[in-house]
Design a protein around this motif. Structure first.
Motif, PDB file in Angstrom:
ATOM      1  N   LYS A 111       0.831  -1.216   0.000  1.00  0.00           N
ATOM      2  CA  LYS A 111       0.000   0.000   0.000  1.00  0.00           C
ATOM      3  C   LYS A 111       0.857   1.253   0.000  1.00  0.00           C
ATOM      4  N   TRP A 112       0.337   2.291  -0.618  1.00  0.00           N
ATOM      5  CA  TRP A 112       0.917   3.616  -0.480  1.00  0.00           C
ATOM      6  C   TRP A 112       0.585   4.116   0.925  1.00  0.00           C
ATOM      7  N   SER A 113       1.286   5.155   1.355  1.00  0.00           N
ATOM      8  CA  SER A 113       1.028   5.678   2.699  1.00  0.00           C
ATOM      9  C   SER A 113      -0.357   6.328   2.810  1.00  0.00           C
ATOM     10  N   ASP A 114      -1.008   6.600   1.671  1.00  0.00           N
ATOM     11  CA  ASP A 114      -2.373   7.138   1.768  1.00  0.00           C
ATOM     12  C   ASP A 114      -3.417   6.015   1.753  1.00  0.00           C
ATOM     13  N   PRO A 219      10.366   2.185   3.396  1.00  0.00           N
ATOM     14  CA  PRO A 219      10.413   1.908   4.840  1.00  0.00           C
ATOM     15  C   PRO A 219      10.070   3.124   5.705  1.00  0.00           C
ATOM     16  N   PHE A 220      10.271   4.327   5.167  1.00  0.00           N
ATOM     17  CA  PHE A 220      10.048   5.533   5.968  1.00  0.00           C
ATOM     18  C   PHE A 220       9.170   6.543   5.237  1.00  0.00           C
ATOM     19  N   VAL A 221       8.579   7.433   6.029  1.00  0.00           N
ATOM     20  CA  VAL A 221       7.852   8.565   5.449  1.00  0.00           C
ATOM     21  C   VAL A 221       8.501   9.844   5.984  1.00  0.00           C
ATOM     22  N   ILE A 222       8.350  10.934   5.257  1.00  0.00           N
ATOM     23  CA  ILE A 222       8.886  12.202   5.773  1.00  0.00           C
ATOM     24  C   ILE A 222       7.849  12.792   6.710  1.00  0.00           C
ATOM     25  N   LYS A 235       9.082   5.912  10.772  1.00  0.00           N
ATOM     26  CA  LYS A 235       8.806   4.586  10.214  1.00  0.00           C
ATOM     27  C   LYS A 235       7.452   4.591   9.499  1.00  0.00           C
ATOM     28  N   ASN A 236       7.426   3.957   8.318  1.00  0.00           N
ATOM     29  CA  ASN A 236       6.181   3.856   7.549  1.00  0.00           C
ATOM     30  C   ASN A 236       5.414   2.613   8.002  1.00  0.00           C
ATOM     31  N   LYS A 237       4.328   2.831   8.715  1.00  0.00           N
ATOM     32  CA  LYS A 237       3.582   1.704   9.278  1.00  0.00           C
ATOM     33  C   LYS A 237       2.904   0.876   8.191  1.00  0.00           C
ATOM     34  N   ASP A 238       2.689   1.498   7.038  1.00  0.00           N
ATOM     35  CA  ASP A 238       2.027   0.781   5.935  1.00  0.00           C
ATOM     36  C   ASP A 238       3.009   0.058   5.026  1.00  0.00           C
ATOM     37  N   TYR A 239       4.285   0.106   5.347  1.00  0.00           N
ATOM     38  CA  TYR A 239       5.289  -0.511   4.487  1.00  0.00           C
ATOM     39  C   TYR A 239       5.136  -2.023   4.508  1.00  0.00           C
ATOM     40  N   SER A 244      10.675  -5.552   9.362  1.00  0.00           N
ATOM     41  CA  SER A 244      12.147  -5.507   9.314  1.00  0.00           C
ATOM     42  C   SER A 244      12.689  -4.160   9.777  1.00  0.00           C
ATOM     43  N   VAL A 245      11.798  -3.176   9.837  1.00  0.00           N
ATOM     44  CA  VAL A 245      12.261  -1.819  10.138  1.00  0.00           C
ATOM     45  C   VAL A 245      12.158  -1.571  11.641  1.00  0.00           C
ATOM     46  N   LYS A 246      13.309  -1.348  12.281  1.00  0.00           N
ATOM     47  CA  LYS A 246      13.304  -1.159  13.736  1.00  0.00           C
ATOM     48  C   LYS A 246      13.369   0.318  14.131  1.00  0.00           C
TER      49      LYS A 246
END
Lengths: 546, 309
Positions: A111-114, A219-222, A235-239, A244-246
């Motif tokens: 998914k995209w972050s939106d 993995p991340f959002v601005i 951290k991008n919760k929707d990634y 894997s992202v800590k």
């Protein structure tokens, strides 16, 4: 008169207030410095400058690439070892046709972050947007491997004729002009990153100028972007691979000054920095220090049209008279490796490292006797009893001046030749190189993709980057054949053969393969430094025992 | 005064037009262009990029475009920070330079005047030597060295203040102090000299004879007469500092405008070069204009002389 009294009284009052604030701030700053949390998953890095653009199809510089590769996932993503494996990016898997021309990518559910699903159409849209002449994307040519791409970009074809097609929401099919072994790696490159059509339609040319004018697939959002000052990633919760992202937060400052950078590292404001050359000795013996070779070579480039350097023996003489070992140990001091070949170590060959397969060296470093011999021979061939004034062109940065002077000194000492140095601004240097307005220039080249071809095809006769104006039909033939050769073993042999010719004709005299020195605090784990592309990979990084 | 001001305003516009025109043609004389890059792009891509920014047109046509946009208040799009307008960049970065500049001017002026006055009154004494020592340091030591020393001592060693960055007031203290040194030096030296001129004047003796207190003599007679030359230099000084200094902004990593002014030339970012040059020129010209008016307000003789012309 009363006015002055007032001004002075106000002035004094402000002074007192200022001193009070100054004293107060001192206290709070020292308190906060000693109050660091335990294992907060926060990483602090320095970005050196503002990213010029976060529009994936327009970005070309490393600073923008640093951020884009962490906020957007491509079809593929390089893993910790610098390899591309199926499932590393948004493509779950792929099929390659027997002729090596058609790639069919099967996308994972992501998914995209939106909240919108990431579809094959998002790739088709982004790639065609990069190729659209109206977008004026500087890196559009990175997509020219695709059938119909170059035609569309140059106005001779249409978007429909570009052979990239979303077969359905989850299947993307691409047909290439010729077999391109580096193509999978390229799909992780910024120009190939996806973009949601609705986002572009909403923001137009403002895409990527602010955190809310982009949607994220990486993995991340601005979360915050203070222009010229800092970028904060969360951290991008929707990634799709968020497990894997800590890291929860990555703070980027934009410090340019070397001394300030080092002080911020020493003060624990930054967790890792690239060590500027002048500070290598300060950290060299610390266990936080490392250096790593990059896929970048630096060389003396000869203008093969100049009255002196049209002679191959003189070019060789100047190359052999350089003491590379001394150069990397005493001048660059950053772990760089002496170069006696063109393709840097670490670039893959057929079945391992290209450098090992082709042989480590083509000539002896600092071979003064041979250099003198060749100079004599070359001058005799040209009928010269004395060399005319020779100029070495270089950048006007402090480092470049230091490097140029070291070379000048070596030529003076080893060949007895007086070389003048001309230091100019970067763009002026490039312009002079393009116009052939130089004798010698100290230049470098970083890999566009992880393949020897990126260091070799630039020396073809008609390549725009061949500013040495070197031309050898045999060389051109080998490179042309290698470019379309689907047999990877014979392709590799052709590239080895080509490098050999290049080092025999020597339009460039290799000096060093660049390495980069860095320090990392011991509590930062799994922070990777790729050999090309972005400066870091922190998808897997975490903080422990801080 | 109105006539004089109007005339000055027209001169100001002409000055700006000359600056824009000279800058425009000079910057196009630098070898290369904004899209010159190490990795050469295919010619067609280059053409696409030049066309997008009208750089494929003859220079005089480009100049026409620029002037037309300029009178409509449009400074164009940065050619390096793609997608960002020069207006936006100036709007975002000028406030930091302003804040820093104003704080450093306040510090420099207050301390400069104070040191200058004290030095003159205590001529030959410890205070005089101290303030002149500071002034010499401020003039002879480049401000990046002062900045680095302050950073090392107050931020790195004592940890009273942050090493670099921008945000709350505490981030502005070290760069303001570093930047104020040259102002302080110039003003204290000028103030000292002109105070010494005034001290020996007959009207000071008269004031003393009239029985005025020491403080009254200093404020009412000495400072007022001595401050004139100082006001003259304030205009360009303020303009220079308020618009930010590249070096201090770089050292303290301040998101100001100074670096755009310098870096845009290296990047050959045409619209940015012109945008920052115009912005700085306007400030400089306006500051000089204001100083002239201030000068007139402080000294009626000046007002009359200029107004009469």
């Amino acid at each position: 008169m009363k006015g002055y009294k007032k001004i002075l009284i106000i002035g004094l009052a402000m002074l007192i207030a200022l001193s009070a604030v100054l004293a107060g701030c001192g206290g709070s700053a020292s308190n906060s410095a000693s109050n660091s949390g335990n294992d907060k998953q926060v990483l602090n890095l320095n970005l050196t400058q503002e990213p010029p653009t976060l529009d994936p199809q327009k970005a070309t510089d490393v600073v923008s690439i640093d951020i884009l590769t962490e906020i957007l996932d491509g079809l593929t993503r390089y893993d910790k070892d610098g390899k591309i494996k199926p499932g590393s990016g948004l493509a779950k898997s792929w099929d390659i046709s027997n002729d090596g021309l058609t790639y069919t990518f099967h996308l994972r559910d992501a998914k995209w972050s939106d909240g919108d699903p990431i579809t094959a159409q998002d790739f088709e849209y982004a790639w065609k947007r990069a190729l659209d002449p109206n977008t004026a994307s500087q890196y559009a040519y990175q997509l020219f491997y695709i059938k119909g791409a170059e035609e569309y970009n140059s106005g001779k074809g249409s978007a429909d004729q570009v052979a990239v097609k979303a077969l359905d929401d989850k299947t993307l099919q691409v047909t290439l002009k010729a077999p391109t072994p580096q193509f999978l790696g390229l799909t992780s490159f910024v120009t190939y990153l996806p973009l949601e059509k609705s986002v572009y339609e909403k923001y137009g040319d403002k895409v990527g100028t602010d955190p809310d004018k982009l949607v994220y697939s990486g993995p991340f959002v601005i979360s915050q972007w203070n222009h010229e000052q800092s970028i904060i990633l969360k951290k991008n919760k929707d990634y799709w691979d968020s497990s894997s992202v800590k890291l929860q937060t990555v703070n980027f400052s934009m410090i340019k000054d070397n001394n300030t950078l080092v002080q911020n590292y020493d003060n624990n404001t930054l967790d890792s920095i690239f060590v500027p050359g002048d500070y290598i000795d300060k950290y060299k013996n610390s266990n936080e220090y490392s250096d790593k070779a990059l896929a970048t070579n630096w060389y003396v480039q000869f203008n093969t049209k100049s009255p002196v350097f049209k002679n191959a023996d003189i070019r060789k003489a100047f190359t052999l008279a350089i003491d590379r070992k001394a150069f990397v140990e005493q001048v660059t001091k950053d772990g760089s490796i002496p170069a006696e070949a063109v393709v840097p170590p670490g670039v893959p060959g057929y079945n391992g490292d290209f450098r090992k397969e082709a042989g480590e060296t083509y000539f002896k470093d600092n071979d003064v006797a041979q250099a003198k011999e060749l100079l004599k021979k070359g001058m005799a061939e040209l009928g010269l009893s004395k060399l005319p004034t020779i100029t070495l062109l270089g950048d006007d940065t402090d480092n470049a001046k230091k490097y140029d002077q070291a070379l000048q000194q070596m030529w003076k000492q080893n060949l007895g030749v007086n070389v003048q140095i001309q230091n100019v601004a970067f763009k002026v240097r490039i312009d002079m190189m393009n116009k052939g307005n130089y004798d010698m220039v100290f230049a470098g080249w970083g890999a566009d993709y992880n393949d020897p071809l990126t260091f070799l095809d630039m020396w073809e006769t008609n390549n725009g980057n061949n500013t040495a104006f070197y031309s050898n039909p045999e060389y051109d033939k080998l490179i042309d054949e290698a470019k379309v050769n689907g047999d990877l073993k014979s392709r590799n042999d052709q590239l080895i053969q080509a490098e050999k010719i290049l080092m025999n004709d020597m339009p460039i005299g290799p000096v060093y393969f660049r390495a980069r020195a860095f320090v990392v605090k011991p509590y930062v784990k799994d922070l990777y430094f790729p050999t090309f592309g972005s400066d870091w990979e922190f998808k897997w990084a975490y903080i422990q025992n801080n | 005064m109105l006539n004089y001001s109007l005339k000055r305003f027209v001169y100001m516009l002409i000055t700006l037009w000359v600056i824009v025109t000279l800058t425009f043609f000079l910057m196009h004389m630098i070898p290369g262009d904004p899209f010159t890059s190490e990795k050469k792009v295919p010619e067609q891509i280059r053409q696409n990029m030049l066309a997008k920014y009208h750089l494929d047109k003859p220079l005089i046509v480009q100049y026409g475009y620029y002037l037309n946009n300029l009178v409509h208040g449009d400074l164009g799009i940065s050619l390096k920070y793609l997608n960002r307008t020069v207006d936006d960049i100036i709007k975002q970065s000028a406030p930091a330079s302003f804040q820093l500049g104003i704080q450093s001017i306040i510090l420099g002026v207050i301390f400069g005047l104070l040191f200058g006055i004290i030095a003159a009154l205590k001529r030959g004494g410890g205070w005089d030597y101290f303030s002149m020592f500071l002034a010499i340091i401020g003039i002879s030591v480049p401000n990046f060295i002062i900045a680095t020393l302050l950073q090392l001592l107050l931020a790195s060693k004592l940890r009273w203040l942050p090493v670099s960055g921008w945000g709350s007031f505490k981030y502005t203290i070290l760069p303001s102090i570093a930047l104020s040194f040259s102002t302080l030096s110039i003003i204290s030296r000028m103030m000292r000299t002109s105070m010494l001129d005034v001290i020996g004047q007959d009207y000071i003796k008269t004031a003393k004879a009239k029985g005025l207190s020491q403080l009254q003599i200093i404020w009412k007679h000495m400072v007022r007469n001595a401050i004139m030359p100082v006001v003259t230099v304030l205009g360009p000084l303020i303009a220079g500092i308020v618009t930010g200094t590249f070096v201090i902004e770089q050292i303290f990593s301040i998101p100001g405008l100074g670096k755009f002014f310098v870096q845009s030339i290296y990047d050959e970012d045409y619209s940015m070069i012109l945008g920052t040059t115009i912005f700085y020129s306007v400030i400089l010209v306006v500051m000089m204009f204001l100083v002239d008016i201030a000068y007139g307000l402080i000294d009626p003789r000046v007002r009359l002389a200029k107004g009469g012309k």
